[in-house]
Motif scaffolding. Sequence first.
Motif, PDB file in Angstrom:
ATOM      1  N   GLU A 137     -48.965   9.817 -21.639  1.00  9.10           N
ATOM      2  CA  GLU A 137     -48.565  10.706 -23.059  1.00  9.10           C
ATOM      3  C   GLU A 137     -49.690  10.874 -23.322  1.00  9.10           C
ATOM      4  OE1 GLU A 137     -43.601  10.400 -24.215  1.00  9.10           O
ATOM      5  OE2 GLU A 137     -45.520   7.909 -24.652  1.00  9.10           O
ATOM      6  N   GLN A 138     -50.968  10.017 -23.770  1.00  7.45           N
ATOM      7  CA  GLN A 138     -52.124   9.551 -24.143  1.00  7.45           C
ATOM      8  C   GLN A 138     -52.915  10.922 -23.936  1.00  7.45           C
ATOM      9  OE1 GLN A 138     -53.554   6.048 -24.860  1.00  7.45           O
ATOM     10  NE2 GLN A 138     -51.771   5.015 -25.421  1.00  7.45           N
ATOM     11  N   THR A 139     -52.924  11.140 -22.194  1.00 10.60           N
ATOM     12  CA  THR A 139     -54.054  12.184 -21.982  1.00 10.60           C
ATOM     13  C   THR A 139     -53.216  13.335 -22.676  1.00 10.60           C
ATOM     14  OG1 THR A 139     -52.282  12.426 -19.807  1.00 10.60           O
ATOM     15  CG2 THR A 139     -53.752  10.842 -20.051  1.00 10.60           C
ATOM     16  N   THR A 140     -52.467  13.451 -23.171  1.00 12.94           N
ATOM     17  CA  THR A 140     -52.336  15.256 -23.595  1.00 12.94           C
ATOM     18  C   THR A 140     -52.189  14.643 -25.393  1.00 12.94           C
ATOM     19  OG1 THR A 140     -50.891  15.221 -21.548  1.00 12.94           O
ATOM     20  CG2 THR A 140     -49.828  16.806 -24.132  1.00 12.94           C
ATOM     21  N   HIS A 141     -51.816  13.910 -25.743  1.00 14.75           N
ATOM     22  CA  HIS A 141     -51.471  13.385 -27.355  1.00 14.75           C
ATOM     23  C   HIS A 141     -52.952  12.401 -28.004  1.00 14.75           C
ATOM     24  CE1 HIS A 141     -47.826  16.100 -26.658  1.00 14.75           C
ATOM     25  NE2 HIS A 141     -46.911  14.325 -26.259  1.00 14.75           N
ATOM     26  N   GLY A 142     -53.396  12.131 -27.174  1.00 13.11           N
ATOM     27  CA  GLY A 142     -54.223  11.194 -27.690  1.00 13.11           C
ATOM     28  C   GLY A 142     -53.998  10.239 -28.370  1.00 13.11           C
ATOM     29  N   VAL A 143     -54.125  10.054 -29.649  1.00 13.49           N
ATOM     30  CA  VAL A 143     -54.263   8.514 -30.857  1.00 13.49           C
ATOM     31  C   VAL A 143     -53.957   9.527 -31.554  1.00 13.49           C
ATOM     32  CG1 VAL A 143     -55.543   7.151 -28.907  1.00 13.49           C
ATOM     33  CG2 VAL A 143     -56.761   8.331 -30.799  1.00 13.49           C
ATOM     34  N   PRO A 144     -53.907   8.639 -33.041  1.00  8.54           N
ATOM     35  CA  PRO A 144     -53.621   8.909 -33.977  1.00  8.54           C
ATOM     36  C   PRO A 144     -54.764   9.982 -34.896  1.00  8.54           C
ATOM     37  CG  PRO A 144     -52.419   6.594 -34.069  1.00  8.54           C
ATOM     38  CD  PRO A 144     -53.103   7.218 -32.853  1.00  8.54           C
ATOM     39  N   GLY A 145     -54.822  11.083 -35.386  1.00 12.29           N
ATOM     40  CA  GLY A 145     -56.198  11.676 -36.056  1.00 12.29           C
ATOM     41  C   GLY A 145     -56.981  12.241 -35.011  1.00 12.29           C
ATOM     42  N   SER A 146     -56.847  12.457 -33.481  1.00  8.50           N
ATOM     43  CA  SER A 146     -57.286  13.367 -32.995  1.00  8.50           C
ATOM     44  C   SER A 146     -56.379  14.777 -32.269  1.00  8.50           C
ATOM     45  CB  SER A 146     -57.429  12.587 -31.343  1.00  8.50           C
ATOM     46  OG  SER A 146     -55.848  12.030 -30.695  1.00  8.50           O
ATOM     47  N   VAL A 147     -55.721  14.814 -31.421  1.00  9.11           N
ATOM     48  CA  VAL A 147     -55.184  16.093 -31.085  1.00  9.11           C
ATOM     49  C   VAL A 147     -53.635  15.782 -32.142  1.00  9.11           C
ATOM     50  CG1 VAL A 147     -53.605  17.166 -29.209  1.00  9.11           C
ATOM     51  CG2 VAL A 147     -54.987  15.136 -28.441  1.00  9.11           C
ATOM     52  N   HIS A 148     -53.436  15.260 -33.100  1.00  5.12           N
ATOM     53  CA  HIS A 148     -52.615  15.938 -33.674  1.00  5.12           C
ATOM     54  C   HIS A 148     -52.919  15.671 -35.383  1.00  5.12           C
ATOM     55  CE1 HIS A 148     -49.919  17.993 -30.758  1.00  5.12           C
ATOM     56  NE2 HIS A 148     -49.788  16.265 -30.228  1.00  5.12           N
ATOM     57  N   PRO A 149     -53.914  16.241 -36.203  1.00  2.00           N
ATOM     58  CA  PRO A 149     -53.845  16.037 -36.990  1.00  2.00           C
ATOM     59  C   PRO A 149     -52.408  15.519 -38.303  1.00  2.00           C
ATOM     60  CG  PRO A 149     -53.543  18.248 -36.971  1.00  2.00           C
ATOM     61  CD  PRO A 149     -54.081  17.896 -35.872  1.00  2.00           C
ATOM     62  N   SER A 150     -51.562  15.446 -38.204  1.00  9.36           N
ATOM     63  CA  SER A 150     -50.411  15.353 -38.720  1.00  9.36           C
ATOM     64  C   SER A 150     -49.598  14.202 -38.485  1.00  9.36           C
ATOM     65  CB  SER A 150     -48.856  15.764 -38.295  1.00  9.36           C
ATOM     66  OG  SER A 150     -49.041  16.572 -36.855  1.00  9.36           O
ATOM     67  N   TRP A 151     -50.417  13.002 -37.170  1.00 11.19           N
ATOM     68  CA  TRP A 151     -50.326  12.117 -36.239  1.00 11.19           C
ATOM     69  C   TRP A 151     -51.312  11.213 -37.502  1.00 11.19           C
ATOM     70  CZ3 TRP A 151     -51.279  10.516 -30.824  1.00 11.19           C
ATOM     71  CH2 TRP A 151     -50.150   9.214 -30.663  1.00 11.19           C
ATOM     72  N   ILE A 152     -50.997   9.754 -37.890  1.00  8.46           N
ATOM     73  CA  ILE A 152     -51.772   9.686 -38.927  1.00  8.46           C
ATOM     74  C   ILE A 152     -51.949   7.974 -38.390  1.00  8.46           C
ATOM     75  CG2 ILE A 152     -51.964  10.764 -40.992  1.00  8.46           C
ATOM     76  CD1 ILE A 152     -50.144   7.739 -42.541  1.00  8.46           C
ATOM     77  N   ALA A 153     -50.957   7.814 -38.255  1.00  4.40           N
ATOM     78  CA  ALA A 153     -51.174   5.979 -37.769  1.00  4.40           C
ATOM     79  C   ALA A 153     -50.164   5.802 -36.444  1.00  4.40           C
ATOM     80  CB  ALA A 153     -50.206   4.717 -38.897  1.00  4.40           C
ATOM     81  N   SER A 154     -50.484   4.614 -35.368  1.00  3.28           N
ATOM     82  CA  SER A 154     -49.030   3.844 -35.027  1.00  3.28           C
ATOM     83  C   SER A 154     -49.222   2.322 -35.719  1.00  3.28           C
ATOM     84  CB  SER A 154     -49.497   3.612 -33.627  1.00  3.28           C
ATOM     85  OG  SER A 154     -49.027   4.876 -33.232  1.00  3.28           O
TER      86      SER A 154
END
Length: 405
Positions: A137-154
């Motif tokens: 999944e990370q190959t598509t969605h990256g990490v917080p703050g990379s591909v999706h600016p709305s995803w701020i933290a894990s």
Amino acid sequence: MDCWPSGALSSGIESSTLLSSVPSGNAESGSCCGSEPGRNLTAVFVNPGLPGERFWNMVTATMQAAARDLNVSLEVVYAERNPILMKRLASAALARATSPDYLVLVNEEQAASDLLPLADGGSSHIVMLLNGLTPEEQTTHGVPGSVHPSWIASVIPDNHGAGRRMASELIDAARIYPPGETRHGLALIGDTRTPASIARNAGMLNGFAEHDVVKMTRILEARWNLPDAERLTHHYLQWAERSGLHNTLIWAANDAMAEGAVRAVEASGMQPGKDVLIAGLNWSPEGIAMVMDKRMVMSDGGHFMAGAWAMVMLRDHADDTHWAPRTVHFPMSPIHQGNVDIYGPLLIQPDWETVDFTRFRLQTMEDDYAFDPMAVLEQMMQCATTTMRALSSRRSPSRATPWTR
């Protein structure tokens, strides 16, 4: 935060004593975001479990306590272990006329990654807890703050370390068996799809592989629940008896499955903790009670505090424009025979309101989070000690010089 039992103020303890005795996280936290939390925030937690499930109740309870400390209005909705319903609830929250400031998700059964693109372009931010994304999944969605600016933290617990530690503690406890004899291991796993479970299972395999005195004879999927674990353990013990296998160790991926194993062992006429050694995980009241009466070797845990840590992170994100997206990994810890007398009572009947979660906010932007469930227990211990001392002082005769005529 309130260290004091209900009615303490009316019981004769002066309010000035209370105020000077109870440490204030808001006053002393030194947070880079200010000593007081900012504006009220709204958050929706899509709880993947069922209402009333012990583990998810613990996640929610600590999250709610932290939310109250941090000025967050928290709404909890339940996906009832249905990935389709989880996606529907999250999508509905994002589609509201006034969407929440934050949406808190768990990547249970890898169902949350599809939701990340839905928040892009909107006003809501996403915090992921307990289960992060798989490598695929990370190959598509990256990490917080990379591909999706709305995803701020894990915020992710060390499940691998916990699984490995449970195996090691079982082996250490197996010294009661005659030296040189092979120990036979049964692992009751939850599933093979959830990232947290995958890491926990891998830790278990690594832990047992380090010791050639243990032979893993069965790995059975008990789906996180007591009845399945009891049934599977019952059949395993029957098979082990027919096969002439003894000295059994049972590794259970959560306390509910450990309790199922305990019941099956007792039903077979054996004594858990002596004839069969069992380890669980969750820090549940039931699990801690079984550690206290020595039916279980240990219960690892503290990971249910991930919800509280999520509240801390979103508060800091809202209060400081320089806050950077991140993934935070935090430790889990064992409750075993060496410390259960100290910490067990706090977990049998926990009062999360005695914890000041503002203390876990960032001190400076150069720091990173030092989330540790044992630090929460230490706060609770200090609070209990302060309360007992105050009550004891109140009951003691006054030392003042008596008024004489």
